[in-house]
Design a protein around this motif. Structure first.
Motif, PDB file in Angstrom:
ATOM      1  N   LEU A   8       0.830  -1.205   0.000  1.00 51.89           N
ATOM      2  CA  LEU A   8       0.000   0.000   0.000  1.00 51.89           C
ATOM      3  C   LEU A   8       0.867   1.258   0.000  1.00 51.89           C
ATOM      4  O   LEU A   8       0.574   2.239  -0.685  1.00 51.89           O
ATOM      5  CB  LEU A   8      -0.916   0.011   1.221  1.00 51.89           C
ATOM      6  N   LEU A   9       1.944   1.222   0.805  1.00 51.28           N
ATOM      7  CA  LEU A   9       2.839   2.384   0.873  1.00 51.28           C
ATOM      8  C   LEU A   9       3.495   2.646  -0.480  1.00 51.28           C
ATOM      9  O   LEU A   9       3.648   3.793  -0.899  1.00 51.28           O
ATOM     10  CB  LEU A   9       3.899   2.155   1.948  1.00 51.28           C
ATOM     11  N   VAL A  10       3.905   1.570  -1.147  1.00 51.26           N
ATOM     12  CA  VAL A  10       4.504   1.719  -2.479  1.00 51.26           C
ATOM     13  C   VAL A  10       3.508   2.320  -3.446  1.00 51.26           C
ATOM     14  O   VAL A  10       3.821   3.223  -4.232  1.00 51.26           O
ATOM     15  CB  VAL A  10       5.010   0.351  -2.992  1.00 51.26           C
ATOM     16  N   ALA A  11       2.250   1.830  -3.397  1.00 50.75           N
ATOM     17  CA  ALA A  11       1.234   2.325  -4.311  1.00 50.75           C
ATOM     18  C   ALA A  11       0.869   3.776  -4.037  1.00 50.75           C
ATOM     19  O   ALA A  11       0.443   4.504  -4.947  1.00 50.75           O
ATOM     20  CB  ALA A  11      -0.029   1.448  -4.195  1.00 50.75           C
ATOM     21  N   ALA A  12       1.035   4.216  -2.794  1.00 50.01           N
ATOM     22  CA  ALA A  12       0.626   5.570  -2.420  1.00 50.01           C
ATOM     23  C   ALA A  12       1.683   6.617  -2.702  1.00 50.01           C
ATOM     24  O   ALA A  12       1.415   7.810  -2.587  1.00 50.01           O
ATOM     25  CB  ALA A  12       0.259   5.598  -0.935  1.00 50.01           C
ATOM     26  N   ARG A  13       2.888   6.189  -3.055  1.00 52.32           N
ATOM     27  CA  ARG A  13       3.964   7.168  -3.289  1.00 52.32           C
ATOM     28  C   ARG A  13       3.688   8.023  -4.518  1.00 52.32           C
ATOM     29  O   ARG A  13       3.180   7.541  -5.518  1.00 52.32           O
ATOM     30  CB  ARG A  13       5.299   6.443  -3.498  1.00 52.32           C
TER      31      ARG A  13
END
Length: 265
Positions: A260-265
């Motif tokens: 999720l963190l990767v997708a939110a960058r």
């Protein structure tokens, strides 16, 4: 105090709270909102964990589970009961402090988990509170930031929670059955439960690959690591008394948050 900390199932409490905090960061939440979300989730997790130990005290004594603080005499059952009430009461204003709709969603999730402790744990629908509570957790976090949750957030959360249910009961399956607990995993047996855990958790990882937009390669790598972690955890979890499968689930949960963190960058 040490007995209370051990009674709250610190691995699960810390993991779920960490997931909520990291989701809040991933969705661009302010420091205030992230802190309030984390505090609300922690209070809810404490109330659920403590209620579980309070209600299961007699079964734990019969089963000789000396790792449980009540059985070991490190904390009284009355203290656990009072702590459950305090944590539950604190959860209400903390949840509502980030917004009425978001707070109501979280309180439904906590209420579902409490219903599992009180009643649904020993029924054929024991998995439903996990579907509902874990599915609503990311919805709560996203609504707290005034965002609209994408379909893949609650879907992945629900699949992850359901998979955790099947994996979590594996080490104590025989003892639970002897104590009269007849949830869905106990009815279908260890082998079927292990496969359901695999299917549901792999499904969660797959949703987190196809759902978000952007940074596909890093998410694919993380999903692959999740699958390997699950495989190792489930193999090691076949040993009597092993909690390797549940630990693998917690690791996969954090890997999913990393997706999720990767997708939110």
């Amino acid at each position: 105090m040490g007995g209370l900390v051990r009674a709250c199932h610190p691995d699960a409490c810390a993991a779920v709270t960490a997931v909520a905090i990291l989701l809040g960061i991933a969705t661009g939440g302010s420091v205030r909102q992230v802190v309030l979300v984390g505090a609300a989730v922690l209070a809810g997790q404490l109330s659920v964990g403590w209620l579980n130990d309070y209600l299961d005290a007699d079964r734990d004594v019969v089963a000789g589970r000396t790792s449980k603080p009540i059985v070991a005499g490190r904390v009284s059952r009355r203290a656990i009961g009072l702590a459950t009430i305090v944590a539950g009461v604190c959860c209400v204003p903390l949840s509502l402090s980030v917004g009425l709709v978001a707070g109501a969603v979280h309180l439904v999730a906590v209420g579902s988990a409490l219903a599992y402790d009180v009643w649904l744990k020993s029924t054929v629908v024991s998995v439903l509170p996990y579907f509902l509570s874990f599915g609503l957790l990311p919805v709560f976090v996203v609504l707290a930031e005034s965002h609209r949750p994408a379909w893949w957030l609650p879907t992945a959360g629900a699949l992850l929670g359901a998979g955790a249910h099947f994996a979590n009961v594996l080490p104590d399956l025989a003892e639970d059955v002897a104590a009269g607990i007849r949830g869905l995993p106990h009815r279908i047996g260890a082998t079927a439960s292990r496969w359901w855990a695999v299917l549901l958790l792999v499904g969660a990882a797959a949703v987190l690959v196809v759902g978000p937009v952007g940074h596909l390669v890093p998410r694919l790598v993380l999903a692959g690591v999740s699958v390997v972690t699950l495989a190792v955890g489930l193999v090691l979890g076949r040993r009597p008394g092993s909690r390797a499968a549940f630990i693998a689930v917690l690791v996969v949960a954090l890997l999913d948050v990393a997706q999720l963190l990767v997708a939110a960058r």
